[in-house]
Design a protein around this motif. Structure first.
Motif, PDB file in Angstrom:
ATOM      1  N   ARG A   1     -10.533   1.700   6.985  1.00 14.32           N
ATOM      2  CA  ARG A   1     -10.298   2.075   5.593  1.00 14.32           C
ATOM      3  C   ARG A   1     -11.428   2.991   5.156  1.00 14.32           C
ATOM      4  O   ARG A   1     -12.577   2.544   5.012  1.00 14.32           O
ATOM      5  CB  ARG A   1     -10.226   0.850   4.684  1.00 14.32           C
ATOM      6  CG  ARG A   1      -9.934   1.219   3.237  1.00 14.32           C
ATOM      7  CD  ARG A   1      -9.782   0.029   2.330  1.00 14.32           C
ATOM      8  NE  ARG A   1      -9.438   0.487   1.003  1.00 14.32           N
ATOM      9  CZ  ARG A   1      -9.397  -0.279  -0.089  1.00 14.32           C
ATOM     10  NH1 ARG A   1      -9.650  -1.580   0.012  1.00 14.32           N
ATOM     11  NH2 ARG A   1      -9.082   0.235  -1.262  1.00 14.32           N
TER      12      ARG A   1
ATOM     13  N   THR B   1      -8.922   5.123   1.198  1.00  9.85           N
ATOM     14  CA  THR B   1      -7.548   5.111   1.681  1.00  9.85           C
ATOM     15  C   THR B   1      -7.474   4.563   3.098  1.00  9.85           C
ATOM     16  O   THR B   1      -8.464   4.534   3.837  1.00  9.85           O
ATOM     17  CB  THR B   1      -6.952   6.523   1.668  1.00  9.85           C
ATOM     18  OG1 THR B   1      -7.773   7.384   2.479  1.00  9.85           O
ATOM     19  CG2 THR B   1      -6.892   7.072   0.256  1.00  9.85           C
TER      20      THR B   1
ATOM     21  N   ARG C   1       0.833  -1.208   0.000  1.00 11.69           N
ATOM     22  CA  ARG C   1       0.000   0.000   0.000  1.00 11.69           C
ATOM     23  C   ARG C   1       0.868   1.259   0.000  1.00 11.69           C
ATOM     24  O   ARG C   1       0.562   2.246  -0.684  1.00 11.69           O
ATOM     25  CB  ARG C   1      -0.905  -0.005   1.235  1.00 11.69           C
ATOM     26  CG  ARG C   1      -1.843   1.203   1.318  1.00 11.69           C
ATOM     27  CD  ARG C   1      -2.610   1.251   2.627  1.00 11.69           C
ATOM     28  NE  ARG C   1      -1.757   1.533   3.771  1.00 11.69           N
ATOM     29  CZ  ARG C   1      -1.461   0.673   4.740  1.00 11.69           C
ATOM     30  NH1 ARG C   1      -1.944  -0.553   4.719  1.00 11.69           N
ATOM     31  NH2 ARG C   1      -0.667   1.025   5.739  1.00 11.69           N
TER      32      ARG C   1
ATOM     33  N   GLY D   1      -6.080  -1.968   2.190  1.00 13.29           N
ATOM     34  CA  GLY D   1      -5.974  -1.158   0.993  1.00 13.29           C
ATOM     35  C   GLY D   1      -6.102  -1.848  -0.343  1.00 13.29           C
ATOM     36  O   GLY D   1      -6.040  -1.184  -1.383  1.00 13.29           O
TER      37      GLY D   1
END
Length: 655
Positions: free
Chosen positions: A608, A391, A294, A336
């Protein structure tokens, strides 16, 4: 530049490597039926199909691939189309032995396996470019094409004559003159001074230890040569399809490529990930690779390969227990991933990997593996809208550098027991067990987004990197460095004092008298904990605000841990619980806390975007406090204040 979000179009990609050339055509239609039932929306084609596409030099057999591409499009399945260049056909090695790699002791690596190509061979590069050109030209406008996959798991080393000539060219570009090379390599030692570029060779097998900086530069050169191969093929497919993203799959924490440099050349960063299902730290191993990938991607990434069941290359290859494949796949999404894929779709009946699992195992449609794959596909579709493209943010960064890894892994070091990757895993494990989500960063990256920067071990550091660490602390950030950090510069030249003076001043160290590596089974006692692997004879300069001393032995009373302001230095490897407690305390003092308080040891929680992933890595049910009202995307049910997760259970919660 295109990226993964363009390829996924708001979905989570789900599928894997598909090798229809291994099966009769009637099986292809059965495969598509099973793919649709499992929610598969992406397959990777052509990874090892060079001899099928080009059975003789210059021939092109695209008919079978046309049929499969059309079949996928007709059923709404996107194609990640691979260039087949990881495994040249036997005719290439037979007709062009210059394309075969040579080992450090002069042995040729023959065809019959895979990755049998010399990255420096002009002949190999010419054939690779030609087949890539024709592949790209033929399928550039095909509606099934969603992504390009270049080669596969680049990992070739070559010490042959053509590689030697390329190495000399690379060194000329780096150093300019022989005097500069001799200085960088320290060739005054052991009478190694070069008077001609023709005398410079790869670090082939020698009577005794080889020049460390020569070995270091050869590592850099190899990464760069493989990258040249990737870029050459990437540029060909980009010319034909400028809006289609391009990737090549990394191996997890692989020493052979500078992953930071490579990631900058990819549209999509992807990785292959195979934790051992019998490893009690398998989930942490996966989390480390996911965090690193990530960070290389600077956003969403692609899990290109994992195993639905057992692999075939360990001494004993265990299947995944019921539910573990689902759990580890959801862990990747939590950290991610916008794509969850496998090697491979259908388990092979022949060849070296016939006992490596597939999404459809030898048990077929009724097998447990496929039933679990179907469940996972449905769940990924349910959570996609709330997770894809989002993200993962972290306040802690672990610094990692391939150059430092290569430099610190040379022959002639003080302890062969100190393996960089193992130290990195130990420190990441400590943060993982403290329930702290971490990014990775290169030591010359901008560190200002992070409250805490952790350096498990960076044996070599550039001046720029050192100044960055100092600036991070002066700017109000917290820094924690492990043992043997800042010992050498980028040429593997030991810095005066055994540690850069700027770092010694930062930590409050007057003198680093000696390094004291520890034997297997040997420990040192420190105030409050025991430690292993390494210790150092340090003399503090009186400016440190806090020290933790060694207790007993040669280092009795000397500092094992020092803190000066926000800078910490840890001169040994504390036992896992002690290291986790130390880092958790440092993070808390810097204002960094887990996303959930009071988590049980076996539970992982990662946020997330707005989605909170709660993952139970244990075999027993567990109840977790999740204050507030939530909606579980996996089950569609409301959750208030707490949730019970069964064996390998998971929840994906949104407010």
């Amino acid at each position: 530049m295109p990226g993964l979000s363009d390829a996924t179009r708001g979905r989570l990609l789900f599928g894997g490597d598909y090798n229809p050339e291994q099966w009769p055509e009637e099986t292809w239609h059965e495969d598509v039926r099973l793919m649709k039932a499992a929610g598969v929306n992406s397959v990777t084609l052509g990874v090892f199909s060079w001899s099928t596409l080009e059975p003789t030099p210059g021939a092109r057999e695209f008919g079978w691939l046309d049929t499969v591409m059309d079949l996928m499009h007709d059923h709404g399945i996107g194609v990640v189309l691979a260039t087949p260049t990881a495994s040249p056909p036997p005719w290439m090695g037979r007709l062009h032995p210059d394309t075969l790699p040579v080992t450090e002791d002069g042995r040729t690596e023959w065809w019959g396996g895979r990755q049998h190509f010399s990255h420096s061979s002009a002949t190999y590069r010419r054939y690779a470019a030609a087949v890539t050109e024709d592949l790209a030209a033929r399928y550039a406008g095909h509606p099934a094409l969603t992504m390009w996959h270049i080669n596969n798991e680049y990992c070739t080393f070559d010490y042959g004559d053509e590689a030697a000539a390329a190495f000399r060219r690379w060194l000329r570009a780096r150093y300019g003159t022989l005097d500069a090379l001799n200085d960088a390599w320290g060739t005054a030692f052991w009478s190694q001074g070069y008077d001609s570029w023709d005398g410079v060779l790869p670090p082939r097998l020698a009577h005794y230890m080889r020049n460390p900086t020569q070995v270091l530069d050869f590592r850099r050169f190899t990464s760069d040569m493989l990258l040249e191969c990737f870029v050459a093929e990437r540029d060909i497919v980009r010319r034909h399809t400028p809006d289609i993203p391009v990737t090549s799959n990394f191996m997890p924490l692989w020493t052979g490529q500078d992953g930071w440099r490579w990631a900058e050349e990819e549209d999509v960063v992807s990785v292959d990930l195979y934790p051992d299902p019998r490893d009690p730290l398998g989930a942490q191993s996966g989390a480390l690779v996911q965090d690193l990938t990530r960070s290389q991607a600077r956003g969403p990434w692609m899990l290109m390969e994992q195993a639905a069941g057992p692999v075939n290359w360990r001494g004993v290859n265990h299947p995944k227990p019921r539910g573990l494949n689902r759990l580890w796949s959801l862990q990747a999404v939590a950290r991610g991933a916008d794509a969850v894929c496998y090697f491979q779709w259908r388990q092979s009946r022949q060849g070296a990997e016939k006992f490596h699992s597939g999404m459809v195992s030898h048990a077929g449609e009724e097998g447990r593996t496929y039933r679990e794959v179907r469940q996972l596909g449905a769940e990924l579709e349910r959570i996609a809208a709330g997770t894809a493209g989002r993200t993962v943010t972290a306040d802690v960064a672990i610094l990692h550098d391939w150059d430092a890894w290569w430099a610190g892994s040379q022959d002639g070091r003080l302890s062969g027991r100190v393996e960089y990757a193992d130290v990195l895993r130990a420190w990441h494990r400590a943060l993982w067990q403290a329930h702290l989500t971490t990014d990775f960063a290169h030591p010359e990256h901008d560190l200002t987004p992070y409250s805490v920067v952790v350096v498990p071990q960076l044996y070599s550091l550039t001046d720029t990197a050192i100044e960055g660490l100092v600036a991070h602390v002066r700017g109000g950030g917290t820094l924690v460095c492990g043992f043997q950090t800042g010992v050498a510069d980028e040429d593997d030249r030991v810095r005066a004092g055994g540690m850069d003076h700027r770092l010694r001043e930062l930590f409050g160290i007057r003198t680093l008298h000696e390094w004291w590596p520890l034997d297997a089974g040997e420990t040192v006692t420190c105030e409050g904990f025991t430690a292993s692997l390494w210790s150092e004879e340090l003399e503090a300069d009186g400016s440190a605000d806090e020290t933790v001393p060694y207790k007993g032995g040669e280092l009795d009373g000397l500092p094992a841990v020092l803190r000066k302001g926000r800078a910490w230095y840890v001169s040994t490897l504390p036992e896992p619980e002690a290291l986790s407690d130390l880092l958790a305390g440092i993070a808390a003092a810097a204002g960094v806390r887990p996303v959930l308080d009071g988590l049980p040891e076996q539970v992982e929680a990662v946020r997330r975007g707005e989605a909170l992933f709660v993952l139970n890595h244990g075999r027993e049910p567990v109840t977790v406090d999740v204050p507030g009202s939530h909606h579980d995307l996996l089950t569609g049910t409301p959750v208030t204040d707490r949730i019970t997760l069964g064996r390998y259970g998971a929840a994906v919660l949104r407010p």
